[in-house]
Design a protein around this motif. Structure first.
Motif, PDB file in Angstrom:
ATOM      1  N   LEU A  54       7.184  -0.945   7.224  1.00  0.00           N
ATOM      2  CA  LEU A  54       6.940   0.440   6.847  1.00  0.00           C
ATOM      3  C   LEU A  54       8.162   1.051   6.167  1.00  0.00           C
ATOM      4  O   LEU A  54       9.299   0.905   6.636  1.00  0.00           O
ATOM      5  N   VAL A  55       7.900   1.764   5.073  1.00  0.00           N
ATOM      6  CA  VAL A  55       8.963   2.377   4.272  1.00  0.00           C
ATOM      7  C   VAL A  55       8.655   3.860   4.103  1.00  0.00           C
ATOM      8  O   VAL A  55       7.514   4.226   3.795  1.00  0.00           O
ATOM      9  N   TYR A  56       9.671   4.707   4.312  1.00  0.00           N
ATOM     10  CA  TYR A  56       9.495   6.148   4.085  1.00  0.00           C
ATOM     11  C   TYR A  56      10.359   6.557   2.901  1.00  0.00           C
ATOM     12  O   TYR A  56      11.544   6.212   2.824  1.00  0.00           O
ATOM     13  N   VAL A  57       9.746   7.304   1.946  1.00  0.00           N
ATOM     14  CA  VAL A  57      10.432   7.692   0.716  1.00  0.00           C
ATOM     15  C   VAL A  57      10.493   9.209   0.633  1.00  0.00           C
ATOM     16  O   VAL A  57       9.486   9.897   0.842  1.00  0.00           O
ATOM     17  N   LEU A  58      11.673   9.732   0.292  1.00  0.00           N
ATOM     18  CA  LEU A  58      11.866  11.174   0.284  1.00  0.00           C
ATOM     19  C   LEU A  58      12.792  11.584  -0.860  1.00  0.00           C
ATOM     20  O   LEU A  58      13.834  10.955  -1.080  1.00  0.00           O
ATOM     21  N   ASP A  59      12.409  12.637  -1.579  1.00  0.00           N
ATOM     22  CA  ASP A  59      13.258  13.164  -2.653  1.00  0.00           C
ATOM     23  C   ASP A  59      13.572  14.647  -2.471  1.00  0.00           C
ATOM     24  O   ASP A  59      14.196  15.271  -3.324  1.00  0.00           O
ATOM     25  N   LEU A  63       0.850  -1.184   0.000  1.00  0.00           N
ATOM     26  CA  LEU A  63       0.000   0.000   0.000  1.00  0.00           C
ATOM     27  C   LEU A  63       0.890   1.240   0.000  1.00  0.00           C
ATOM     28  O   LEU A  63       1.744   1.396   0.866  1.00  0.00           O
ATOM     29  N   ALA A  64       0.703   2.133  -0.983  1.00  0.00           N
ATOM     30  CA  ALA A  64       1.433   3.402  -1.018  1.00  0.00           C
ATOM     31  C   ALA A  64       0.494   4.514  -0.589  1.00  0.00           C
ATOM     32  O   ALA A  64      -0.663   4.561  -1.000  1.00  0.00           O
ATOM     33  N   ILE A  65       0.998   5.414   0.246  1.00  0.00           N
ATOM     34  CA  ILE A  65       0.203   6.522   0.776  1.00  0.00           C
ATOM     35  C   ILE A  65       0.910   7.831   0.478  1.00  0.00           C
ATOM     36  O   ILE A  65       2.138   7.934   0.617  1.00  0.00           O
ATOM     37  N   SER A  66       0.140   8.834   0.079  1.00  0.00           N
ATOM     38  CA  SER A  66       0.690  10.178  -0.076  1.00  0.00           C
ATOM     39  C   SER A  66      -0.437  11.190   0.069  1.00  0.00           C
ATOM     40  O   SER A  66      -1.621  10.843  -0.052  1.00  0.00           O
ATOM     41  N   ILE A  67      -0.081  12.435   0.332  1.00  0.00           N
ATOM     42  CA  ILE A  67      -1.099  13.465   0.526  1.00  0.00           C
ATOM     43  C   ILE A  67      -1.628  14.000  -0.788  1.00  0.00           C
ATOM     44  O   ILE A  67      -2.646  14.685  -0.825  1.00  0.00           O
ATOM     45  N   THR A  68      -0.944  13.721  -1.898  1.00  0.00           N
ATOM     46  CA  THR A  68      -1.389  14.199  -3.211  1.00  0.00           C
ATOM     47  C   THR A  68      -0.774  13.303  -4.268  1.00  0.00           C
ATOM     48  O   THR A  68      -0.205  12.256  -3.954  1.00  0.00           O
ATOM     49  N   PHE A  69      -0.856  13.714  -5.549  1.00  0.00           N
ATOM     50  CA  PHE A  69      -0.320  12.867  -6.616  1.00  0.00           C
ATOM     51  C   PHE A  69       0.502  13.708  -7.592  1.00  0.00           C
ATOM     52  O   PHE A  69       0.177  13.841  -8.760  1.00  0.00           O
ATOM     53  N   ILE A  70       1.560  14.306  -7.081  1.00  0.00           N
ATOM     54  CA  ILE A  70       2.460  15.117  -7.896  1.00  0.00           C
ATOM     55  C   ILE A  70       3.483  14.218  -8.586  1.00  0.00           C
ATOM     56  O   ILE A  70       3.596  13.035  -8.252  1.00  0.00           O
ATOM     57  N   PRO A  71       4.265  14.751  -9.545  1.00  0.00           N
ATOM     58  CA  PRO A  71       5.264  13.920 -10.234  1.00  0.00           C
ATOM     59  C   PRO A  71       6.218  13.184  -9.298  1.00  0.00           C
ATOM     60  O   PRO A  71       6.640  12.069  -9.607  1.00  0.00           O
ATOM     61  N   SER A  72       6.566  13.792  -8.159  1.00  0.00           N
ATOM     62  CA  SER A  72       7.457  13.111  -7.208  1.00  0.00           C
ATOM     63  C   SER A  72       6.886  11.773  -6.765  1.00  0.00           C
ATOM     64  O   SER A  72       7.627  10.803  -6.569  1.00  0.00           O
ATOM     65  N   ILE A  73       5.583  11.712  -6.603  1.00  0.00           N
ATOM     66  CA  ILE A  73       4.942  10.464  -6.168  1.00  0.00           C
ATOM     67  C   ILE A  73       5.039   9.413  -7.263  1.00  0.00           C
ATOM     68  O   ILE A  73       5.289   8.230  -7.004  1.00  0.00           O
ATOM     69  N   ILE A  74       4.844   9.845  -8.501  1.00  0.00           N
ATOM     70  CA  ILE A  74       4.936   8.926  -9.642  1.00  0.00           C
ATOM     71  C   ILE A  74       6.340   8.353  -9.757  1.00  0.00           C
ATOM     72  O   ILE A  74       6.523   7.144  -9.950  1.00  0.00           O
ATOM     73  N   LEU A  75       7.347   9.222  -9.612  1.00  0.00           N
ATOM     74  CA  LEU A  75       8.729   8.820  -9.856  1.00  0.00           C
ATOM     75  C   LEU A  75       9.387   8.147  -8.656  1.00  0.00           C
ATOM     76  O   LEU A  75      10.370   7.431  -8.819  1.00  0.00           O
ATOM     77  N   CYS A  76       8.865   8.386  -7.459  1.00  0.00           N
ATOM     78  CA  CYS A  76       9.491   7.838  -6.245  1.00  0.00           C
ATOM     79  C   CYS A  76       8.748   6.640  -5.675  1.00  0.00           C
ATOM     80  O   CYS A  76       8.967   6.282  -4.511  1.00  0.00           O
ATOM     81  N   GLY A  77       7.852   6.059  -6.434  1.00  0.00           N
ATOM     82  CA  GLY A  77       7.169   4.886  -5.893  1.00  0.00           C
ATOM     83  C   GLY A  77       6.049   4.340  -6.749  1.00  0.00           C
ATOM     84  O   GLY A  77       5.997   3.138  -7.038  1.00  0.00           O
ATOM     85  N   HIS A  78       5.130   5.201  -7.176  1.00  0.00           N
ATOM     86  CA  HIS A  78       3.947   4.695  -7.866  1.00  0.00           C
ATOM     87  C   HIS A  78       4.295   3.949  -9.146  1.00  0.00           C
ATOM     88  O   HIS A  78       3.781   2.852  -9.386  1.00  0.00           O
ATOM     89  N   SER A  79       5.141   4.529  -9.986  1.00  0.00           N
ATOM     90  CA  SER A  79       5.452   3.875 -11.269  1.00  0.00           C
ATOM     91  C   SER A  79       6.158   2.541 -11.037  1.00  0.00           C
ATOM     92  O   SER A  79       5.873   1.549 -11.721  1.00  0.00           O
ATOM     93  N   GLN A  80       7.083   2.489 -10.062  1.00  0.00           N
ATOM     94  CA  GLN A  80       7.804   1.242  -9.788  1.00  0.00           C
ATOM     95  C   GLN A  80       6.871   0.165  -9.232  1.00  0.00           C
ATOM     96  O   GLN A  80       6.894  -0.992  -9.677  1.00  0.00           O
ATOM     97  N   LEU A  81       6.037   0.547  -8.269  1.00  0.00           N
ATOM     98  CA  LEU A  81       5.140  -0.422  -7.645  1.00  0.00           C
ATOM     99  C   LEU A  81       4.057  -0.887  -8.613  1.00  0.00           C
ATOM    100  O   LEU A  81       3.680  -2.068  -8.621  1.00  0.00           O
TER     101      LEU A  81
END
Length: 583
Positions: free
Chosen positions: A76-81, A4-22
């Motif tokens: 739990l995993v925390y991702v930051l760019d 399960l990936a969680i974020s407060i919005t869906f900006i490009p950072s979310i796509i590139l730092c997790g969503h596209s890979q998962l």
């Protein structure tokens, strides 16, 4: 494994730092994957998950979820760019990140996580020691070309957010002036998104920023630049970023000139896959001239960039690396652990936020807010409406049909978004209100108008889900302006408005710029559950008028859907659009 990936919005950072890979890993059958916006997470989501990935999360609800998920034995995993714990005050998101409460929430979420994934060696050193496991990851190249097409003239370009205009003015202004004086009409220089002051001064081409990562990369591929500019100021915050500009430029065979600073020194080898320069006018100018004059060097570097994009930064490799690092230390959790219902927690956090806001702003917060709203109204009013107050405003709207335009307000009215606001300014005879989307003040000011039947409202789609009052105004006015292609509004896609609100007897004006990639439709269901499947067609069918910035879009829509529409073409040169008649 359920991820399960969680974020407060869906900006490009979310796509590139997790969503596209998962998302890719799920297609390969390695994992089961869901993405959830923070405020929509529920008990079932947490019970389902074996692994929870927090991407740039910072809210009190995210903090609570990390706490109960940790107790339930989830991995739990925390991702930051970005260094969101040390955001400069001039960044648009600073008001949120600089709050002590936000900083505390971020640090608590981090402390509850097992693994830290980051794109920055600086962030890895800075925060990685606080986790059991910490790793560097690469962002993938999601839209690549195989071969670079030749241009008749050398094309030089920059692509970046509107926040970058200040950096460009400081670092590149004198360099661009020298290039214009030397080459005149022999080269083309273009700026996308950010619009520094010298663009108009030197008569350069400005390209509107594209909303949505797919639309952005598709537009970039059409630009076909030969040389890409990537200046970076020397600050602690910028040193923590990723060299994503190199990945973007390399994906299209664009030879980049980069500031000789972190993060670019980690990805660029000078003279091999780009040029590194110190932030002086002479070094920037000499490097760009070198690439303009030396065709062989430019072609050699371009080929190496494409090789790296197609071999090193592929989604396949980045996703495999992401999976391996995410899974270090993973142990399947006990599914019998009780997960509390989140409804009460969500309500409690809403109340807590309200009291916290009053504490931060003072006990006279409502009066303070109203004063700030009144000041914003007065700052942007027409000159003939000097010293306007609420009583005078009520008098105005009682005597004429007033269109109230709700749109974001930025300190610098530049960029694609604000150019469209200017278009409304120039073409609608109305009273205009510009509000900060960050501070969410729309609902407060709208209460003043809610009972006035003389008010007609044209809304930007971004504001639609903010309050019931706003929706009531849309229904009352009978007009809805959907600005942009596809965007998130309060954790929903803008296309959801048709399903959520069942907008009947509403005059819908769709303002579309650029093509909507088909791939976005395919991925839409991963973003939000129960989203309209064919977003573009839904907008097209239900719009009374379609505003387009390119005549080619007219044929595109007609051919695709075999249906005529009322089209209005406008761009930066348009002078004679009467939007009063349209809406």
């Amino acid at each position: 494994m359920n991820v399960l990936a969680i974020s407060i919005t869906f900006i490009p950072s979310i796509i590139l730092c997790g969503h596209s890979q998962l998302n890719h890993l799920e297609k390969l059958g390695k994992i089961n994957y869901k993405f959830v916006i923070s405020h929509f997470i529920n008990k079932k989501n947490i019970e389902w998950a074996d692994v929870i990935v927090f991407i740039r999360c910072d809210t009190d609800l995210d903090m609570y979820v990390s706490k109960i998920a940790k107790k339930a034995g989830k991995h739990l995993v925390y991702v930051l760019d970005d260094d969101i714990l040390n955001v400069p005050s001039y960044i648009s998101s600073a008001p949120n990140y600089l709050k002590p409460s936000t900083k505390k929430q971020i640090r608590t979420i981090m402390s509850n996580c097992d693994t830290f994934l980051t794109t920055s060696p600086v962030l890895l050193e800075k925060y990685g020691k606080g986790f059991k496991n910490a790793f560097l990851i690469n962002e993938p190249s999601l839209n690549r070309i195989d071969k670079k097409e030749k241009n008749k003239k050398i094309k030089v370009g920059f692509a970046g957010s509107i926040d970058r205009a200040q950096d460009l003015n400081q670092i590149l202004r004198d360099t661009i002036e020298k290039l214009v004086n030397k080459y005149h009409d022999e080269i083309d220089i273009e700026f996308m998104g950010a619009k520094p002051k010298f663009v108009e001064e030197f008569g350069l081409t400005y390209l509107p920023y594209q909303d949505g990562y797919d639309a952005y990369t598709a537009f970039m591929s059409k630009c076909n630049w030969d040389i890409g500019l990537a200046p970076m100021p020397d600050t602690e915050f910028h040193r923590c970023k990723y060299y994503n500009k190199f990945v973007e430029y390399a994906s299209f065979g664009i030879v980049g000139v980069y500031s000789n600073l972190e993060p670019y020194v980690y990805g660029i080898k000078d003279g091999v896959n780009g040029l590194l320069v110190n932030n002086t006018t002479d070094e920037w100018y000499n490097a760009i001239v070198r690439l303009i004059e030396d065709n062989k060097l430019r072609e050699t570097i371009s080929k190496e960039c494409l090789r790296q994009a197609n071999e090193i930064y592929t989604l396949e490799k980045c996703a495999d690396d992401y999976y391996n690092k995410m899974c270090v230390g993973y142990k399947k959790p006990n599914k019998n652990v009780n997960i509390p219902n989140l409804a009460l927690a969500k309500f409690r956090f809403v109340v807590v936020r309200g009291f916290r806001k009053i504490k931060e702003e003072g006990t006279n917060f409502p009066n303070w807010l109203q004063k700030k709203i009144d000041k914003k109204i007065q700052d942007i009013k027409e000159e003939k409406q000097d010293n306007i107050n609420k009583e005078k405003l009520k008098d105005i709207i009682s005597k004429q049909k007033t269109i109230c335009v709700i749109a974001p307000m930025f300190d610098d009215l530049e960029g694609e978004y604000n150019n469209r606001v200017k278009l409304l300014d120039n073409n609608i005879d109305c009273y205009k209100i510009y509000l900060s989307g960050e501070n969410r003040m729309c609902e407060h000011i709208m209460v003043n108008f809610i009972d006035d039947t003389h008010v007609s409202v044209v809304f930007n789609s971004y504001d639609i889900l903010q309050t019931e009052e706003i929706f009531a105004l849309i229904k009352q006015s009978g007009h809805l302006l959907i600005h942009s292609v596809i965007r998130f509004m309060s954790e929903k896609l803008s296309s959801d408005m048709f399903e959520v609100f069942n907008l009947e007897n509403i005059n819908v004006v769709w303002d579309v710029h650029g093509m909507i990639p088909e791939a976005y439709h395919e991925n839409a269901n991963y973003h939000i559950e129960q989203v309209v499947n064919d977003i573009e067609k839904d907008f097209y069918d239900k719009s009374d008028v379609v505003l387009v910035d390119d005549e080619k879009l007219i044929e595109h829509f007609k051919d695709k859907y075999n249906k005529d529409q009322n089209f209005v073409v406008y761009n930066g040169n348009t002078k004679d659009i009467d939007l009063n008649k349209i809406i």
